[in-house]
Scaffold this active site. Structure first.
Site, mmCIF file in Angstrom:
data_model
loop_
_atom_site.group_PDB
_atom_site.id
_atom_site.type_symbol
_atom_site.label_atom_id
_atom_site.label_comp_id
_atom_site.label_asym_id
_atom_site.label_seq_id
_atom_site.Cartn_x
_atom_site.Cartn_y
_atom_site.Cartn_z
ATOM 1 N N LYS A 75 -3.407 -13.009 17.159
ATOM 2 C CA LYS A 75 -2.510 -12.006 17.743
ATOM 3 C C LYS A 75 -3.271 -11.271 18.831
ATOM 4 O O LYS A 75 -4.381 -10.794 18.609
ATOM 5 C CB LYS A 75 -2.009 -11.011 16.697
ATOM 6 C CG LYS A 75 -1.044 -9.987 17.312
ATOM 7 C CD LYS A 75 -0.432 -9.054 16.276
ATOM 8 C CE LYS A 75 -1.331 -7.906 15.934
ATOM 9 N NZ LYS A 75 -0.621 -6.839 15.188
ATOM 10 N N ARG A 118 5.345 -6.503 8.987
ATOM 11 C CA ARG A 118 4.242 -6.952 8.131
ATOM 12 C C ARG A 118 3.412 -5.787 7.635
ATOM 13 O O ARG A 118 2.876 -5.816 6.533
ATOM 14 C CB ARG A 118 3.404 -8.008 8.826
ATOM 15 C CG ARG A 118 2.546 -7.598 10.037
ATOM 16 C CD ARG A 118 1.235 -6.934 9.665
ATOM 17 N NE ARG A 118 0.233 -7.049 10.704
ATOM 18 C CZ ARG A 118 -0.740 -6.182 10.894
ATOM 19 N NH1 ARG A 118 -0.811 -5.064 10.174
ATOM 20 N NH2 ARG A 118 -1.642 -6.386 11.836
ATOM 21 N N ASN A 167 5.123 15.491 9.319
ATOM 22 C CA ASN A 167 4.684 14.843 10.546
ATOM 23 C C ASN A 167 4.090 15.914 11.461
ATOM 24 O O ASN A 167 4.592 17.040 11.502
ATOM 25 C CB ASN A 167 5.861 14.162 11.246
ATOM 26 C CG ASN A 167 5.414 13.262 12.385
ATOM 27 O OD1 ASN A 167 4.680 12.298 12.176
ATOM 28 N ND2 ASN A 167 5.856 13.555 13.596
ATOM 29 N N LYS A 234 -10.914 6.616 13.314
ATOM 30 C CA LYS A 234 -9.631 7.092 12.807
ATOM 31 C C LYS A 234 -9.777 7.553 11.354
ATOM 32 O O LYS A 234 -10.643 7.070 10.617
ATOM 33 C CB LYS A 234 -8.566 5.995 12.889
ATOM 34 C CG LYS A 234 -7.915 5.827 14.246
ATOM 35 C CD LYS A 234 -6.736 4.868 14.136
ATOM 36 C CE LYS A 234 -5.952 4.771 15.427
ATOM 37 N NZ LYS A 234 -4.785 3.863 15.286
ATOM 38 N N GLY A 300 -4.936 -0.119 3.955
ATOM 39 C CA GLY A 300 -4.291 -1.193 4.717
ATOM 40 C C GLY A 300 -4.795 -1.222 6.145
ATOM 41 O O GLY A 300 -4.259 -0.518 7.011
#
Length: 329
Positions: A75, A118, A167, A234, A300
């Site tokens: 990808k 996904r 958020n 991150k 993940g």
């Protein structure tokens, strides 16, 4: 992906991917490839991910080979933070599939929708295998493009009654609330600390570089799926929270280098040996959750094999359904 025809390169565009690949297709493909990875039947190659010094963009390549599924490819794409203002999704990518017997390019598959579906499938797999069966409140941290995909996929794994959400840009939350209401769930926008106190399952899906949830806010028995951290630096949750949880991941090498676990590994509160591949749970080689009070966390990081798995499904369904577009190179 084997060559399915000698008629030329198979092209599966974004619109066709959305028509063909549903949440169940994505869940099954991702679950299968996680299991193959844990058995040593599928391999991710080293990730290339760089800031290009233009448009604040991150660009790179994820690739791998699933020997069990006979899927080889990569990808190519990344993250353009200004795209939303242009009416485009921030994540832009394309999947290239090759015939593993010959190396011939077999298919080009749009990767934007498939990346979202996904990623949602990955967290859904973790919920299916690790969350308490009696989970009733789903917490959502993040309300960007991928959050709706995450919410829909998660809602199919447990009998949730309510969604609580936070958020950093609260004006984006009503859109997520509409999705929750559409699938019959109560929705409430609350603070981060309140979210931790109420939620049985929490999904984080942001691009944060600082912790948004702290260890002391999370109640016993919670399952967290941390889906936004895929780059060095991150961070979405407190490193102390990661260190105190039972940590599962898609791939250990990425978890410790660019995933949510990177910070706890750096400060020495978590070592690599404590991180468990989710595929080991899928294959029955690890029990997963062992008590009702255990806090489980799925890191993940997003592996190339996930993209290849769902892209292969899209290509197969396009071929079988007679939807294939072809080009001669």
């Amino acid at each position: 992906m084997k060559d399915m025809s000698d008629k030329g390169l198979l092209i599966v565009g974004e619109e066709l991917c959305q028509q063909l690949v549903g949440r169940r297709d994505a869940f099954d493909a991702v679950e299968a490839v996680f299991g193959a990875m844990a058995r040593g039947d599928a391999y991710n190659f080293p990730v290339i991910r760089e800031a290009i010094g233009y448009a604040d963009a991150l660009y790179g390549f994820k690739s791998g080979f699933d020997r069990a599924g006979q899927v080889l490819g990569l990808k190519s794409g990344g993250y353009w933070p200004g795209n939303m203002d242009k009416g485009l999704t921030n994540h832009q990518s394309t999947v290239f599939l090759f015939d593993p017997d010959t190396g011939k390019l077999a298919a080009l598959v749009g990767g934007n929708y498939l990346t979202a579906v996904r990623t949602a499938a990955s967290s859904a797999v973790s919920i299916a295998h690790l969350a308490r069966k009696d989970s009733k409140v789903l917490g959502m941290v993040g309300a960007g493009h991928q959050s709706a995909f995450q919410l829909r996929a998660a809602a199919e794994q447990r009998d949730f009654e309510k969604v609580v959400a936070w958020n950093p840009h609260p004006e984006m939350l009503p859109r997520l609330g509409e999705v929750a209401n559409e699938i019959g769930l109560e929705f409430e926008a609350i603070s981060q600390e309140q979210l931790g106190a109420q939620a049985d399952v929490i999904i984080t899906i942001t691009s944060a570089f600082e912790p948004l949830l702290m260890k002391d806010w999370i109640k016993p028995g919670t399952h967290l799926a941390c889906m936004g951290t895929d780059t060095k630096g991150k961070q979405e949750v407190d490193a102390a929270l990661v260190a105190s949880a039972t940590v599962f991941t898609d791939e250990i090498a990425q978890s410790i280098s660019l995933g949510e676990a990177q910070h706890a590994v750096v400060d020495g509160t978590l070592n690599e040996e404590r991180i468990i591949p989710i595929g080991a749970v899928i294959n029955g080689d690890h029990p997963g959750r062992t008590s009702a009070d255990e806090v489980t966390l799925f890191d993940g990081t997003g592996v190339g094999l996930q993209d290849l798995a769902v892209a292969s499904v899209a290509a197969r369904l396009a071929e079988e359904g007679g939807h294939a577009q072809r080009a001669v190179l």
